[in-house]
Design an enzyme around this catalytic site. Sequence first.
Site, PDB file in Angstrom:
ATOM      1  N   HIS A  22       7.588  67.097  86.438  1.00  0.00           N
ATOM      2  CA  HIS A  22       7.094  68.394  86.957  1.00  0.00           C
ATOM      3  C   HIS A  22       6.767  68.446  88.559  1.00  0.00           C
ATOM      4  O   HIS A  22       6.140  69.380  89.055  1.00  0.00           O
ATOM      5  CB  HIS A  22       5.737  68.587  86.134  1.00  0.00           C
ATOM      6  CG  HIS A  22       4.760  67.442  86.644  1.00  0.00           C
ATOM      7  ND1 HIS A  22       4.464  66.158  86.257  1.00  0.00           N
ATOM      8  CD2 HIS A  22       3.582  67.578  87.514  1.00  0.00           C
ATOM      9  CE1 HIS A  22       3.544  65.650  86.651  1.00  0.00           C
ATOM     10  NE2 HIS A  22       2.891  66.468  87.397  1.00  0.00           N
TER      11      HIS A  22
HETATM   12  C1  UD1 Z   1      -0.788  70.353  89.391  1.00  0.00           C
HETATM   13  C2  UD1 Z   1      -1.362  69.445  90.060  1.00  0.00           C
HETATM   14  C3  UD1 Z   1      -0.613  68.100  89.983  1.00  0.00           C
HETATM   15  C4  UD1 Z   1      -0.854  67.373  88.550  1.00  0.00           C
HETATM   16  C5  UD1 Z   1      -0.175  68.352  87.687  1.00  0.00           C
HETATM   17  C6  UD1 Z   1      -0.361  68.238  86.106  1.00  0.00           C
HETATM   18  C7  UD1 Z   1      -2.080  70.118  92.304  1.00  0.00           C
HETATM   19  C8  UD1 Z   1      -1.784  70.130  93.733  1.00  0.00           C
HETATM   20  N1  UD1 Z   1      -1.107  69.697  91.559  1.00  0.00           N
HETATM   21  O1  UD1 Z   1       0.475  70.413  89.269  1.00  0.00           O
HETATM   22  O2  UD1 Z   1      -1.282  67.002  90.557  1.00  0.00           O
HETATM   23  O3  UD1 Z   1       0.051  66.361  88.434  1.00  0.00           O
HETATM   24  O4  UD1 Z   1      -1.162  69.764  87.660  1.00  0.00           O
HETATM   25  O5  UD1 Z   1       0.339  68.934  85.237  1.00  0.00           O
HETATM   26  O6  UD1 Z   1      -3.022  70.377  91.836  1.00  0.00           O
HETATM   27  N2  UD1 Z   1       1.962  77.198  85.310  1.00  0.00           N
HETATM   28  C9  UD1 Z   1       2.172  77.791  83.974  1.00  0.00           C
HETATM   29  N3  UD1 Z   1       1.100  77.725  83.204  1.00  0.00           N
HETATM   30  C10 UD1 Z   1       0.109  76.982  83.304  1.00  0.00           C
HETATM   31  C11 UD1 Z   1       0.140  75.986  84.485  1.00  0.00           C
HETATM   32  C12 UD1 Z   1       1.029  76.055  85.530  1.00  0.00           C
HETATM   33  O7  UD1 Z   1       3.020  78.867  84.177  1.00  0.00           O
HETATM   34  O8  UD1 Z   1      -0.828  76.963  82.512  1.00  0.00           O
HETATM   35  C13 UD1 Z   1       3.189  77.113  86.249  1.00  0.00           C
HETATM   36  C14 UD1 Z   1       2.899  78.233  87.553  1.00  0.00           C
HETATM   37  O9  UD1 Z   1       4.201  78.762  87.568  1.00  0.00           O
HETATM   38  C15 UD1 Z   1       2.496  77.508  88.599  1.00  0.00           C
HETATM   39  C16 UD1 Z   1       3.133  76.146  88.541  1.00  0.00           C
HETATM   40  O10 UD1 Z   1       3.069  76.034  86.870  1.00  0.00           O
HETATM   41  O11 UD1 Z   1       2.688  78.220  89.895  1.00  0.00           O
HETATM   42  C17 UD1 Z   1       2.637  74.924  89.036  1.00  0.00           C
HETATM   43  O12 UD1 Z   1       1.039  75.051  88.723  1.00  0.00           O
HETATM   44  P1  UD1 Z   1       0.134  74.199  89.526  1.00  0.00           P
HETATM   45  O13 UD1 Z   1      -1.260  74.171  88.792  1.00  0.00           O
HETATM   46  O14 UD1 Z   1      -0.043  74.812  90.928  1.00  0.00           O
HETATM   47  O15 UD1 Z   1       0.607  72.784  89.958  1.00  0.00           O
HETATM   48  P2  UD1 Z   1       1.399  71.828  88.936  1.00  0.00           P
HETATM   49  O16 UD1 Z   1       2.578  71.520  89.302  1.00  0.00           O
HETATM   50  O17 UD1 Z   1       0.943  71.980  87.653  1.00  0.00           O
HETATM   51  N1  UDP Z   2       1.126  65.190  78.397  1.00  0.00           N
HETATM   52  C1  UDP Z   2       0.951  66.014  77.175  1.00  0.00           C
HETATM   53  N2  UDP Z   2       1.819  66.731  76.688  1.00  0.00           N
HETATM   54  C2  UDP Z   2       3.175  66.946  77.438  1.00  0.00           C
HETATM   55  C3  UDP Z   2       3.225  66.189  78.764  1.00  0.00           C
HETATM   56  C4  UDP Z   2       2.244  65.058  78.953  1.00  0.00           C
HETATM   57  O1  UDP Z   2       0.008  65.768  76.634  1.00  0.00           O
HETATM   58  O2  UDP Z   2       3.897  67.713  76.966  1.00  0.00           O
HETATM   59  C5  UDP Z   2      -0.057  64.422  78.747  1.00  0.00           C
HETATM   60  C6  UDP Z   2       0.437  62.942  78.875  1.00  0.00           C
HETATM   61  O3  UDP Z   2       0.431  62.084  77.794  1.00  0.00           O
HETATM   62  C7  UDP Z   2      -0.438  62.578  80.126  1.00  0.00           C
HETATM   63  C8  UDP Z   2      -0.906  63.642  80.870  1.00  0.00           C
HETATM   64  O4  UDP Z   2      -0.354  64.894  79.986  1.00  0.00           O
HETATM   65  O5  UDP Z   2      -1.770  61.963  79.395  1.00  0.00           O
HETATM   66  C9  UDP Z   2      -0.141  63.573  82.162  1.00  0.00           C
HETATM   67  O6  UDP Z   2      -0.037  64.817  82.887  1.00  0.00           O
HETATM   68  P1  UDP Z   2       0.956  65.367  83.995  1.00  0.00           P
HETATM   69  O7  UDP Z   2       2.008  64.522  83.702  1.00  0.00           O
HETATM   70  O8  UDP Z   2       0.822  66.688  83.775  1.00  0.00           O
HETATM   71  O9  UDP Z   2       0.092  65.101  85.271  1.00  0.00           O
HETATM   72  P2  UDP Z   2      -0.073  63.743  86.273  1.00  0.00           P
HETATM   73  O10 UDP Z   2      -0.355  62.661  85.386  1.00  0.00           O
HETATM   74  O11 UDP Z   2       1.289  63.441  86.960  1.00  0.00           O
HETATM   75  O12 UDP Z   2      -1.176  64.086  87.036  1.00  0.00           O
END
Ligand code: UD1
Ligand code: UDP
Length: 371
Positions: free
Chosen positions: A206
């Site tokens: 991601h």
């Molecule tokens: C964010 C965090 C990252 C974390 C991740 C966990 C920051 C800078 N990054 O990254 O550290 O590892 O969350 O998953 O805060 N989107 C949807 N639906 C949702 C959420 C997101 O469609 O419910 C899509 C949108 O297009 C959005 C993109 O995902 O622009 C990215 O979401 P964003 O929260 O900006 O960053 P993550 O990549 O999720």
């Molecule tokens: N996770 C989940 N469902 C998914 C993918 C991840 O419940 O489909 C959980 C995973 O087990 C872990 C957390 O989400 O506990 C990790 O989140 P993510 O990878 O989004 O963020 P990061 O840890 O890199 O910040």
Amino acid sequence: MRVLSVVGARPQFIKAAPVSRALRRSHEEVLVHTGQHYDHAMSGSFFHELEMSNPAVNLEVGSASHAVMTATILRRLEPVLLEHRPDGILLYGDTNSTLAAAVAGIKIVYRDGGRPWLAHVEGGVRAFNRQWPEEHNRVVADHLSDLVLAPTDEAMRNLRREGLAERSAKVGDVMVDSFVWAMDRTAAAALPLAREHPGYVLATLHRGDNVDEPVRLSAWLDAMRTDRRVILPAHPRTAATLARAGLVPPANVSFIDPVGYLTMVALEMSASLIITDSGGVQREAYLAGVPCFTVRDETEWVETLAGGWNRLVGTTPAGLAAALRGHDFAKPTAPRAEVFGDGHAAERIVAELEQLHARSSVAPAGPALAL
Ligand code: UD1
Ligand code: UDP
């Protein structure tokens, strides 16, 4: 003690759940959701599955650029802080929600001159890569906090180096608390897809660097072409690139919607190998005793590298393809140390907050004013 906890993204719900349960046994918690993640599969399902209370407030920030998201949370959180006048603010991890809540929290002064304390769960973690937005978020949150709650010895070492030792405490990793909690509840959670393909590989991707460019995402998927089934619960960011570019994954790769936490833990525990760029999933692979390939050049969770349980395969799909070709899916034999704690980090965090609260001089509740 009244604590206002701020969460916003998927991993923060998982980190906050055990602390919220422990906190609410003897204190008041105001749970604030920034709305950074909002799809049911990225947000609501976790509150339900982890038996958390619904957030008292949702700031509904949604998706936006880093600056807009951070600024919107700042603007929307300030009146909430003034209304609820918490004794302290609890932050989690390294997202934009963490950064914004830290800045909003440090600037608030109540009418009587009191201010809330700030505490940061999962502090001290460093990847030493300044390209990542998360690195800035965690450094700022640590340095603004009155109390830094570190998961590991490694995190404590980083905090010492940055001159923060005196306001830091090692409490263990709250993700272990949640993982242990989930392990007892995963029985019904395994997917039929996983049962049909024993020996499957579980993958998550991601990070923007890996998934935003269709050519790059396509190369990662190609690198996963093996004789094993790869189950890939896709973050919406990854799914969006796939849909936008009309990419078709290789036949052995099953792209599925994000799964709930109990299903994810079940998938991790029965996988033969995990491929990921997630911080949380690297640790969970280690806890599950499943070898992990991390598609990065460095990791902030260096403890997982010991004994070969986690391997950094770099940021080129060719590196992953080579690692998969050379991997026999056998587990490393080295024992895993209990480096992430014993699953009781949440209780330690509450005890540390109680001590911080006793030390701090927050004035009695009353009407508040933003300065
Ligand atoms: C964010 C965090 C990252 C974390 C991740 C966990 C920051 C800078 N990054 O990254 O550290 O590892 O969350 O998953 O805060 N989107 C949807 N639906 C949702 C959420 C997101 O469609 O419910 C899509 C949108 O297009 C959005 C993109 O995902 O622009 C990215 O979401 P964003 O929260 O900006 O960053 P993550 O990549 O999720
Ligand atoms: N996770 C989940 N469902 C998914 C993918 C991840 O419940 O489909 C959980 C995973 O087990 C872990 C957390 O989400 O506990 C990790 O989140 P993510 O990878 O989004 O963020 P990061 O840890 O890199 O910040």
